[in-house]
Enzyme design. Structure first.
Site, PDB file in Angstrom:
ATOM      1  CG  ASN A   6       3.346  10.363   6.104  1.00 32.34           C
ATOM      2  OD1 ASN A   6       3.348  10.988   5.039  1.00 32.34           O
ATOM      3  ND2 ASN A   6       3.249   9.047   6.163  1.00 32.34           N
ATOM      4  CE  LYS A  13      -1.666   7.666   7.337  1.00 30.09           C
ATOM      5  NZ  LYS A  13      -0.972   6.877   6.330  1.00 30.09           N
ATOM      6  NE  ARG A  89       6.651   8.194   3.659  1.00 26.72           N
ATOM      7  CZ  ARG A  89       6.047   7.040   3.760  1.00 26.72           C
ATOM      8  NH1 ARG A  89       5.217   6.820   4.737  1.00 26.72           N
ATOM      9  NH2 ARG A  89       6.274   6.097   2.881  1.00 26.72           N
ATOM     10  CG  HIS A 178       6.909   1.656  -0.531  1.00 32.97           C
ATOM     11  ND1 HIS A 178       6.406   0.771  -1.468  1.00 32.97           N
ATOM     12  CD2 HIS A 178       5.882   2.432  -0.144  1.00 32.97           C
ATOM     13  CE1 HIS A 178       5.117   1.001  -1.641  1.00 32.97           C
ATOM     14  NE2 HIS A 178       4.776   2.007  -0.843  1.00 32.97           N
ATOM     15  CG  HIS A 206       6.015  -1.667   1.554  1.00 38.83           C
ATOM     16  ND1 HIS A 206       6.271  -1.003   2.739  1.00 38.83           N
ATOM     17  CD2 HIS A 206       4.832  -1.175   1.111  1.00 38.83           C
ATOM     18  CE1 HIS A 206       5.288  -0.170   2.996  1.00 38.83           C
ATOM     19  NE2 HIS A 206       4.397  -0.244   2.015  1.00 38.83           N
ATOM     20  N   GLY A 208       1.337  -3.317   0.349  1.00 37.73           N
ATOM     21  CA  GLY A 208       0.217  -2.583   0.940  1.00 37.73           C
ATOM     22  C   GLY A 208      -0.715  -2.182  -0.191  1.00 37.73           C
ATOM     23  N   GLY A 210       0.059   0.403  -2.108  1.00 39.44           N
ATOM     24  CA  GLY A 210       1.189   0.466  -3.037  1.00 39.44           C
ATOM     25  C   GLY A 210       2.125  -0.688  -2.677  1.00 39.44           C
ATOM     26  NE  ARG A 239      -0.190   3.073  -7.098  1.00 40.66           N
ATOM     27  CZ  ARG A 239       0.645   3.362  -6.112  1.00 40.66           C
ATOM     28  NH1 ARG A 239       1.892   3.677  -6.366  1.00 40.66           N
ATOM     29  NH2 ARG A 239       0.253   3.348  -4.856  1.00 40.66           N
ATOM     30  N   GLY A 329       0.317  -3.688   4.873  1.00 43.69           N
ATOM     31  CA  GLY A 329      -1.040  -4.233   5.081  1.00 43.69           C
ATOM     32  C   GLY A 329      -1.227  -5.680   4.633  1.00 43.69           C
ATOM     33  N   GLY A 331       1.285  -7.809   3.361  1.00 39.73           N
ATOM     34  CA  GLY A 331       2.421  -8.628   3.806  1.00 39.73           C
ATOM     35  C   GLY A 331       2.319  -9.027   5.273  1.00 39.73           C
ATOM     36  CD  GLU A 332       2.731  -4.868   8.774  1.00 37.69           C
ATOM     37  OE1 GLU A 332       1.844  -4.600   9.602  1.00 37.69           O
ATOM     38  OE2 GLU A 332       3.503  -4.002   8.310  1.00 37.69           O
ATOM     39  CD  GLU A 384       6.344   3.572   5.883  1.00 36.01           C
ATOM     40  OE1 GLU A 384       5.182   3.690   6.295  1.00 36.01           O
ATOM     41  OE2 GLU A 384       6.628   3.461   4.679  1.00 36.01           O
TER      42      GLU A 384
HETATM   43  P1  ADP Z   1      -1.069   1.955   2.430  1.00 27.70           P
HETATM   44  O1  ADP Z   1      -0.321   2.342   3.699  1.00 27.70           O
HETATM   45  O2  ADP Z   1      -0.205   1.805   1.221  1.00 27.70           O
HETATM   46  O3  ADP Z   1      -2.316   2.747   2.188  1.00 27.70           O
HETATM   47  P2  ADP Z   1      -1.499  -0.542   3.819  1.00 27.70           P
HETATM   48  O4  ADP Z   1      -0.096  -0.967   4.051  1.00 27.70           O
HETATM   49  O5  ADP Z   1      -2.306  -0.111   4.987  1.00 27.70           O
HETATM   50  O6  ADP Z   1      -1.612   0.475   2.633  1.00 27.70           O
HETATM   51  O7  ADP Z   1      -2.247  -1.805   3.127  1.00 27.70           O
HETATM   52  C1  ADP Z   1      -3.592  -1.729   2.767  1.00 27.70           C
HETATM   53  C2  ADP Z   1      -4.043  -3.078   2.170  1.00 27.70           C
HETATM   54  O8  ADP Z   1      -3.696  -4.137   3.073  1.00 27.70           O
HETATM   55  C3  ADP Z   1      -5.546  -3.186   1.977  1.00 27.70           C
HETATM   56  O9  ADP Z   1      -5.913  -2.689   0.727  1.00 27.70           O
HETATM   57  C4  ADP Z   1      -5.776  -4.678   2.073  1.00 27.70           C
HETATM   58  O10 ADP Z   1      -5.677  -5.255   0.777  1.00 27.70           O
HETATM   59  C5  ADP Z   1      -4.624  -5.203   2.909  1.00 27.70           C
HETATM   60  N1  ADP Z   1      -5.050  -5.656   4.231  1.00 27.70           N
HETATM   61  C6  ADP Z   1      -5.241  -4.913   5.348  1.00 27.70           C
HETATM   62  N2  ADP Z   1      -5.638  -5.688   6.379  1.00 27.70           N
HETATM   63  C7  ADP Z   1      -5.702  -6.947   5.911  1.00 27.70           C
HETATM   64  C8  ADP Z   1      -6.068  -8.217   6.465  1.00 27.70           C
HETATM   65  N3  ADP Z   1      -6.432  -8.334   7.735  1.00 27.70           N
HETATM   66  N4  ADP Z   1      -6.015  -9.305   5.650  1.00 27.70           N
HETATM   67  C9  ADP Z   1      -5.646  -9.189   4.365  1.00 27.70           C
HETATM   68  N5  ADP Z   1      -5.298  -8.032   3.780  1.00 27.70           N
HETATM   69  C10 ADP Z   1      -5.325  -6.935   4.530  1.00 27.70           C
END
Ligand code: ADP
Length: 397
Positions: A6, A13, A89, A178, A206, A208, A210, A239, A329, A331-332, A384
């Site tokens: 990626n 990565k 990717r 995504h 999704h 994160g 983004g 954004r 990030g 969502g999880e 992914e």
């Molecule tokens: P990307 O892959 O698009 O760079 P990620 O899916 O890793 O992003 O998501 C990053 C975002 O997830 C961070 O900016 C933060 O807002 C959120 N995040 C990460 N860990 C946590 C957590 N433990 N609690 C709440 N939000 C989190």
């Protein structure tokens, strides 16, 4: 073995997978990344059966990065011929529908053609393909596109109400992004819930840095929130998502901003960061909101409100919903954001179980809805690379 690569705008990565001897599945042989590529503070991390490497590194570009990584991959694969496929990717594949394609000259041309629509990503992907062909000359180079999953959208979902020639002649339409993640988590929801009847209607979120959502019916994407580029749709870290396009005209004419400045404003200083003025990270904003900072609370409120609006829209598109999935990030990991998104949606059969919700974080997978909730709410960590290796393997086998 298959190397999943990626190449982002400033990062590489990778994961090396080996097919298991018995039946389906893969084992992870090595993984790593190079961050902040091109900057003096670039960092290299690699782990395999032999141990771990974690150090600063001077790497000027993706070719240079792959030169560093490739001897370690070759060692883990037991020789260069051990790497039979490299799965790349690629962010923008335009109208390419296949989950994975072997990269030949016509595919390379397509990736080049779509570079103006993904100016930060497609050139990095192309450089990665070129470098991987050099360091793994015997491997089949495969592309997995972030746009492909959304190619099942009907014209009503992907054509903008602009003069039609802009679509016909210039390809201006919704592509969506995504897709590897939306495809993976919607498929995983099906595996976990084992629906006994059709249609099986899933809304995937999704969330994160983004953010995007997709409406998926029986495995086919019917609509998605990102558009011609990854700017449209939900509020994101930096954004704004959906805005009135006239704002751009206003910023230029009335505030004297250049198009370059407006582009940067929309990509780098809007969204959660723009509203709060302090941070783009949900964790900081939650802390600040608890301490009484009103703009941080407002940023969080607007973020969830926009997701809620899209749940409404996609429920209508799908004619109802069976599952709502959170991934990436935020969502999880953020029970608070999930709670505020689901709040007051009980009328639509969305009943969150707070106990389940509050402990579902840190890469856990499972249900967070009440037993009797008509809509099953799930947290599914996105993977992914796994999705890419499965798609590539189907093709290479
Ligand atoms: P990307 O892959 O698009 O760079 P990620 O899916 O890793 O992003 O998501 C990053 C975002 O997830 C961070 O900016 C933060 O807002 C959120 N995040 C990460 N860990 C946590 C957590 N433990 N609690 C709440 N939000 C989190």
């Amino acid at each position: 073995m298959i190397l999943v690569l990626n190449c982002g705008s400033t990062s590489i990565k990778y994961k090396l997978f080996s097919p298991k001897d018995q039946g389906e599945g893969f084992s992870l042989k090595a993984r790593g990344y190079i961050d902040r590529l091109g900057s003096p503070r670039a960092r290299f991390y690699h782990v395999d059966g032999e141990g771990e490497i974690d150090r600063d590194l001077q790497v000027k570009d993706h070719t240079d990065g792959l030169k560093t990584i490739s001897p370690l991959i070759i060692q883990s694969a037991g020789g260069v011929e051990g790497v039979t496929g490299v799965s790349h990717r690629v962010v923008h594949g335009g109208d390419i529908k296949e989950g994975a394609v072997v990269i030949d000259n016509s595919v390379l041309e397509k990736i080049k053609d779509y570079t103006p629509l993904a100016p930060l990503h497609n050139p990095a992907n192309l450089e990665g393909i070129e470098a991987a062909s050099k360091y793994f000359p015997g491997a089949v180079q495969v592309a997995v596109f972030d746009t492909a999953f959304h190619q099942t959208m009907p014209p009503a979902a992907y054509i903008y109400a602009l003069p039609f020639y802009l679509y016909k002649k210039h390809g201006i339409r919704r592509y969506g992004f995504h897709g590897i993640s939306h495809g993976y988590v919607s498929q995983r929801a099906r595996e976990l819930l084992k629906p006994q009847s059709t249609p099986f209607r899933v809304i995937t979120c999704h969330l994160g840095a983004g953010c995007s959502m997709a409406a998926v019916k029986d495995g086919r994407c019917l609509d998605t929130s990102m558009g011609f580029t990854p700017l449209e749709g939900l509020v994101m870290a930096t954004r704004p998502g959906d805005i009135d396009p006239s704002i751009i005209y206003y910023l230029k004419e009335q505030l004297g901003m250049s198009l370059e400045e407006i582009y940067r404003l929309l990509n780098e200083s809007s969204g959660l960061l723009g509203i709060s003025g302090t941070s783009k990270d949900i964790r900081d904003l939650q802390k600040e909101a608890e301490e009484g900072r009103s703009n941080s609370a407002l940023a969080l409120e607007i973020f969830s409100y926009r997701v809620k609006k899209y749940i409404g829209a996609y429920g209508a598109v799908l004619g109802g919903m069976d599952a709502l999935v959170f991934t990436a990030g935020i969502g999880e990991n953020s029970p608070g954001v999930r709670r505020s998104i689901c709040q007051d949606l009980e009328f639509w059969g969305i009943h969150l179980e707070e106990k389940r919700n509050s402990c579902m974080l840190g890469g856990k997978e499972g249900l967070i809805s009440r037993e009797d909730s008509p809509v099953q709410i799930l947290v599914i960590p996105t993977d992914e690379e796994k999705a890419m290796v499965l798609e590539s393997w189907k093709l290479l086998k």
